[in-house]
Scaffold this active site. Structure first.
Site, PDB file in Angstrom:
ATOM      1  N   CYS A  51     -25.578   0.697 -13.106  1.00 36.50           N
ATOM      2  CA  CYS A  51     -25.711  -0.758 -13.232  1.00 36.50           C
ATOM      3  C   CYS A  51     -26.775  -1.272 -12.261  1.00 36.50           C
ATOM      4  CB  CYS A  51     -24.349  -1.417 -13.066  1.00 36.50           C
ATOM      5  SG  CYS A  51     -24.277  -3.004 -13.908  1.00 36.50           S
ATOM      6  N   THR A  72      14.587   0.337   4.394  1.00 37.97           N
ATOM      7  CA  THR A  72      14.892   0.442   2.963  1.00 37.97           C
ATOM      8  C   THR A  72      16.193  -0.294   2.635  1.00 37.97           C
ATOM      9  OG1 THR A  72      13.707   2.501   2.741  1.00 37.97           O
ATOM     10  CG2 THR A  72      15.408   2.095   1.098  1.00 37.97           C
ATOM     11  N   GLN A  73      17.177  -0.137   3.494  1.00 37.54           N
ATOM     12  CA  GLN A  73      18.437  -0.859   3.257  1.00 37.54           C
ATOM     13  C   GLN A  73      18.183  -2.362   3.176  1.00 37.54           C
ATOM     14  OE1 GLN A  73      21.631   0.181   5.973  1.00 37.54           O
ATOM     15  NE2 GLN A  73      20.677   2.156   6.370  1.00 37.54           N
ATOM     16  N   ARG A 111     -24.849  -9.344 -15.605  1.00 41.16           N
ATOM     17  CA  ARG A 111     -25.507 -10.552 -16.115  1.00 41.16           C
ATOM     18  C   ARG A 111     -26.998 -10.314 -16.359  1.00 41.16           C
ATOM     19  NH1 ARG A 111     -21.874 -14.574 -15.059  1.00 41.16           N
ATOM     20  NH2 ARG A 111     -20.672 -14.243 -13.164  1.00 41.16           N
ATOM     21  N   TYR A 159     -13.758  -6.696  -0.810  1.00 37.01           N
ATOM     22  CA  TYR A 159     -13.032  -6.590   0.463  1.00 37.01           C
ATOM     23  C   TYR A 159     -11.588  -7.034   0.313  1.00 37.01           C
ATOM     24  CZ  TYR A 159     -17.329  -5.737   3.022  1.00 37.01           C
ATOM     25  OH  TYR A 159     -18.489  -5.178   3.480  1.00 37.01           O
ATOM     26  N   GLU A 187     -18.064   5.438 -14.851  1.00 34.02           N
ATOM     27  CA  GLU A 187     -16.944   5.783 -13.973  1.00 34.02           C
ATOM     28  C   GLU A 187     -15.623   5.192 -14.485  1.00 34.02           C
ATOM     29  OE1 GLU A 187     -19.262   3.565 -13.363  1.00 34.02           O
ATOM     30  OE2 GLU A 187     -18.598   1.927 -12.079  1.00 34.02           O
ATOM     31  N   GLU A 242     -32.424 -11.569 -10.033  1.00 29.59           N
ATOM     32  CA  GLU A 242     -31.219 -11.787  -9.226  1.00 29.59           C
ATOM     33  C   GLU A 242     -31.597 -11.850  -7.733  1.00 29.59           C
ATOM     34  OE1 GLU A 242     -28.234  -8.682  -9.602  1.00 29.59           O
ATOM     35  OE2 GLU A 242     -26.693  -9.904  -8.631  1.00 29.59           O
ATOM     36  N   HIS A 250     -20.945   1.332 -17.032  1.00 34.09           N
ATOM     37  CA  HIS A 250     -20.133   1.915 -15.956  1.00 34.09           C
ATOM     38  C   HIS A 250     -19.359   3.134 -16.472  1.00 34.09           C
ATOM     39  CE1 HIS A 250     -20.583  -1.270 -12.909  1.00 34.09           C
ATOM     40  NE2 HIS A 250     -20.875  -1.993 -13.970  1.00 34.09           N
ATOM     41  N   MET A 305     -29.208   1.394 -11.538  1.00 33.13           N
ATOM     42  CA  MET A 305     -30.213   1.618 -12.587  1.00 33.13           C
ATOM     43  C   MET A 305     -31.281   0.533 -12.517  1.00 33.13           C
ATOM     44  SD  MET A 305     -30.709  -0.105 -15.699  1.00 33.13           S
ATOM     45  CE  MET A 305     -31.247   0.142 -17.364  1.00 33.13           C
ATOM     46  N   SER A 364       0.804  -1.239   0.000  1.00 29.97           N
ATOM     47  CA  SER A 364       0.000   0.000   0.000  1.00 29.97           C
ATOM     48  C   SER A 364       0.830   1.278   0.000  1.00 29.97           C
ATOM     49  CB  SER A 364      -0.965   0.046   1.206  1.00 29.97           C
ATOM     50  OG  SER A 364      -1.755  -1.084   1.234  1.00 29.97           O
TER      51      SER A 364
HETATM   52  N1  GLN Z   1     -25.844  -7.586 -10.342  1.00 28.34           N
HETATM   53  C1  GLN Z   1     -26.267  -6.884 -11.508  1.00 28.34           C
HETATM   54  C2  GLN Z   1     -26.034  -7.695 -12.770  1.00 28.34           C
HETATM   55  O1  GLN Z   1     -25.274  -8.618 -12.770  1.00 28.34           O
HETATM   56  C3  GLN Z   1     -25.577  -5.551 -11.613  1.00 28.34           C
HETATM   57  C4  GLN Z   1     -24.110  -5.644 -11.828  1.00 28.34           C
HETATM   58  C5  GLN Z   1     -23.368  -4.376 -11.541  1.00 28.34           C
HETATM   59  O2  GLN Z   1     -23.847  -3.481 -10.851  1.00 28.34           O
HETATM   60  N2  GLN Z   1     -22.134  -4.289 -12.000  1.00 28.34           N
HETATM   61  O3  GLN Z   1     -26.600  -7.411 -13.788  1.00 28.34           O
END
Ligand code: GLN
Length: 559
Positions: free
Chosen positions: A403, A214-215, A484, A76, A531, A427, A529, A406, A36
Site C-alpha cells: 500500500c 478469579t474468585q 484513498r 497506538y 497480509e 498525500e 493488503h 508500493m 490482554s
Molecule cells: N495513505 C495511503 C492511501 O491512503 C496508503 C494507505 C495504506 O497504506 N493503507 O492511499
C-alpha cells in the site's frame, strides 16, 4: 418464520456430519481480572477445535467502546485495523479468527457500542419505537441480541462464538453482559454457555499461584446474573489439581471445567494446548452437542512441525512508523510466520523506524536479506521509506511494498530513475509538479472519516509474463484494500518505459494494483493488503515468495 428457518436448516445441511444439529449454539467468551489475556486467541483456538470436528463455526467480536468502528482509531490505541472482504474496518481479533479458521469474516463479525447506539438512535428517529422511552434495557440489549444472532439467520452455523471485548466490571460492558443473560434465558442454558477467561497470578515472593482475583471476577460476573460454565485460567505455571478444585468450589463450576491456559511459545500452540485440556469436549458436553468426529488437526500439526523446526533463517527489515508497537502490523508479522513455515525457515522480522533512516541507510540495512515497506498514512517517515527503497533497488535486495510502501516505490522510481526530483504523492505534497500518486477521483468529494476509504475486496488482473503471475500462478485474483490514494495513470507510460512495470490492474477501472521491476530479482509493490488474507492453512503466496527470495539473496551474498 422461526419454524421455517429451523425446518430449512434441518433439511438442507449437515449431511456430512454425524449428528443433526437443529439450532445454532452460542458460546460467549468474557474476560476478567485484566485485559490482554488473549480472549481472541482462546476463542479462535476453541473455534478451530470445533471446526476440526466437522462443525460449522463462526466467531464474532463485540467491542464495548463507543467508536462506530475501529477505522478511525490510531494504531497506538488499538493496534492494526483489520479489513474484511466486504469492506468493514474491524478489530484485529478478526484477523486471528481468519488465520485460525481459514474462513472469511464480514461486517457482521465485529460490533461496537457505537454501532449499537447508532442503529437504535436511527430507529428512534424513524419512529420505530412508537413514542416509547428508549432505554438501555430493552432497546440497547435487544439490538445487541439481534446482532449476536445475526449470523445464525444467514449462515446455518452450528456454533457461534462471541467474544466480548474489555473486562467484566467495566461500565461499558454491562449492556453486553445483560444481553448474554437474556439470550441464555431466550434460547436455554444448554444452547448458550459462558466461558470466562481470567488470570491466575503467580506471586514469586510467596511462590504461589493465587486464585482470589478469579474468585472476585466470577463474583462480579454473578452480579450481572451470569454463572460462567467454564473457567479458562491464564497462568505462567501449571495449575495443580487442588487449585482447580478450589476454583471449581468457589466459582461454582465443575473441576473438569477449570481449564489451564499456560503461556505458549506461539499463539499457534494454543489450539493443541486447549485440546490437551479437553476444552472442546467440555464445551460439547455443556452444549449437549453429540459430535462423533475426532478433531482432525493434521494440517495444523504439519504447519507447527515446520514452524518449530526451521532449517534456515532470514532477517527481514519491516520499515514502518509504529515499530515500537507490533500490534500495528499484526497481520504482517503473522503472514511471515505462515510463509516462514512453508519455507521451513525462521523469519526474523526486525522493525526499523522509517524516521531513523534519514542517514547511514546502508549501514542500518545492510545486514538484512529483504526489506518490507509497510502500509501507513501521512507524511511522517516518508523520506526514510524512500531512502530504504533506493538502497534495496540499487543493491538488488528483495523488496516488498504494501500500500503506502508500493506508493513510495513509485515515487522513488520517479525521483531517482526518471529524475523528477520533486515527484511525490499528493498525500505528502499537494503541490508537487509530478503527482505520481494522486487522490482517487471518487475520494475528492469525501470529507467524513470512518468507512470512507476504498475498502474491501476488489478484482485484479495480472499480466504475463511477470513476477506477479509467477507468484499467483493465475491471472484473476481478488485482494483487500484500504486506501484513498492511487497510482496516477497519467504517468504510467513514462514509468513503464523507464522499466517499472504495472503487472496487475483493476479490470474495471485500470487502477494499478501491482508494480514490479523485471530487472531486479524481487522488487514487488502492491496497492492491496495481502497480509489480511494469509492463514495457517493458506499462507499468502507473495509472502511465501518474498521469504524464498530473501533466502536466495542470503545464499548469493554468502557465495
Ligand atoms: N495513505 C495511503 C492511501 O491512503 C496508503 C494507505 C495504506 O497504506 N493503507 O492511499
Amino acid at each position: 418464520m422461526e419454524d421455517n428457518r429451523r425446518a430449512l436448516r434441518k433439511s438442507h445441511t449437515f449431511v456430512s456430519r454425524s449428528e443433526k444439529i437443529d439450532m445454532t449454539k452460542y458460546i460467549f467468551v468474557t474476560g476478567g481480572v485484566t485485559s490482554s489475556l488473549g480472549k481472541g486467541i482462546i476463542a479462535a483456538s476453541l473455534a478451530k477445535l470445533l471446526q476440526s470436528r466437522g462443525l460449522n463455526v463462526s466467531i464474532q467480536k463485540f467491542d464495548p467502546y463507543i467508536n462506530v468502528d475501529p477505522g478511525t482509531l490510531n494504531p497506538y490505541e488499538h493496534g492494526e485495523c483489520y479489513v474484511t472482504n466486504d469492506g468493514a474496518e474491524t478489530d484485529l481479533d478478526l484477523g486471528h479468527y481468519e488465520r485460525f479458521l481459514s474462513m472469511p469474516t464480514s461486517r457482521a463479525n465485529n460490533v461496537t457500542t457505537g454501532k449499537i447506539y447508532q442503529t437504535v438512535i436511527e430507529k428512534e428517529r424513524a419512529g420505530d419505537f412508537l413514542g416509547k422511552t428508549v432505554q438501555v434495557i430493552p432497546h440497547i440489549t435487544d439490538e445487541i441480541k439481534r446482532r449476536m444472532r445475526l449470523m445464525e439467520e444467514d449462515n446455518n452455523y452450528d456454533v457461534v462464538i462471541t467474544e466480548i471485548g474489555g473486562t467484566v466490571g467495566d461500565i461499558e460492558s454491562l449492556p453486553y453482559l445483560e444481553a448474554i443473560r437474556q439470550l441464555r434465558r431466550d434460547v436455554g442454558q444448554d444452547n448458550a454457555i459462558v466461558i470466562h477467561l481470567t488470570l491466575i497470578p503467580y506471586l514469586s515472593a510467596a511462590k504461589e499461584l493465587k486464585t482470589k482475583p478469579t474468585q472476585h471476577s466470577v463474583k462480579e460476573l454473578l452480579m450481572t446474573g451470569i454463572q460462567p460454565d467454564i473457567l479458562v485460567c491464564r497462568t505462567e505455571h501449571p495449575l495443580p489439581k487442588d487449585l482447580r478444585d478450589k476454583l471449581a468450589l468457589f466459582c461454582n463450576v465443575e473441576s473438569s471445567a477449570v481449564i489451564e491456559a499456560i503461556d505458549a511459545d506461539t499463539i499457534y500452540d494454543v489450539p493443541l494446548l486447549m485440546l490437551k485440556e479437553k476444552l472442546d469436549k467440555i464445551v460439547l458436553k455443556k452444549l449437549n452437542l453429540k459430535v462423533k468426529n475426532d478433531p482432525d488437526l493434521t494440517a495444523w500439526k504439519t504447519f507447527l512441525g515446520k514452524l518449530k523446526n526451521p532449517t534456515k533463517e532470514v532477517s527481514i527489515a519491516l520499515v514502518g512508523k509504529y515499530n515500537e508497537l507490533p500490534d500495528a502490523y499484526k497481520s504482517i508479522y503473522e503472514s511471515f510466520v505462515h510463509a516462514g513455515a512453508v519455507n521451513e525457515c525462521k523469519v526474523r522480522v526486525v522493525p526499523i523506524h522509517s524516521e531513523s533512516l534519514m542517514d547511514h541507510v546502508e549501514e542500518k540495512l545492510k545486514g538484512f536479506d529483504g526489506i518490507l515497506v509497510a502500509p501507513g498514512f501521512g507524511e511522517r517517515g516518508i523520506i526514510g521509506k524512500i531512502k530504504a527503497i533506493t538502497y534495496v533497488r540499487e543493491n538488488n535486495i528483495p523488496f516488498f511494498g504494501i500500500c503506502l510502501g508500493m506508493q513510495c516505490a513509485v515515487v522513488e522510481y520517479a525521483k531517482n530513475v526518471l529524475g523528477w526530483t520533486e515527484a511525490a504523492s499528493t498525500e505528502v505534497n499537494a503541490n508537487t509538479p509530478y503527482p505520481v500518486i494522486n487522490l482517487m477521483e471518487d475520494q475528492k468529494s469525501i470529507t467524513t472519516k470512518g468507512g470512507t476509504m476504498r475498502l474491501g475486496a476488489y478484482n485484479c488482473k495480472i499480466s504475463k509474463p511477470s513476477l506477479a503471475y509467477k507468484i499467483y500462478g493465475k491471472v484473476n485474483i481478488e485482494e483487500r484494500h484500504r486506501h484513498r490514494y492511487e497510482f496516477n495513470n497519467d504517468y504510467l507510460e513514462q514509468l513503464e518505459a523507464a522499466g517499472l512495470k504495472a503487472t496487475g490492474l483493476n479490470p474495471d477501472n485500470g487502477l494499478v494494483e501491482i508494480i514490479e521491476l523485471p530487472s531486479h530479482p524481487f522488487f514487488f509493490g502492491v496497492q492491496f493488503h495481502p497480509e489480511l488474507k494469509s492463514t495457517v492453512e493458506n499462507p499468502h503466496p507473495i509472502f511465501v515468495n518474498f521469504v524464498s527470495a530473501a533466502l536466495q539473496h542470503k545464499l548469493e551474498k554468502k557465495a
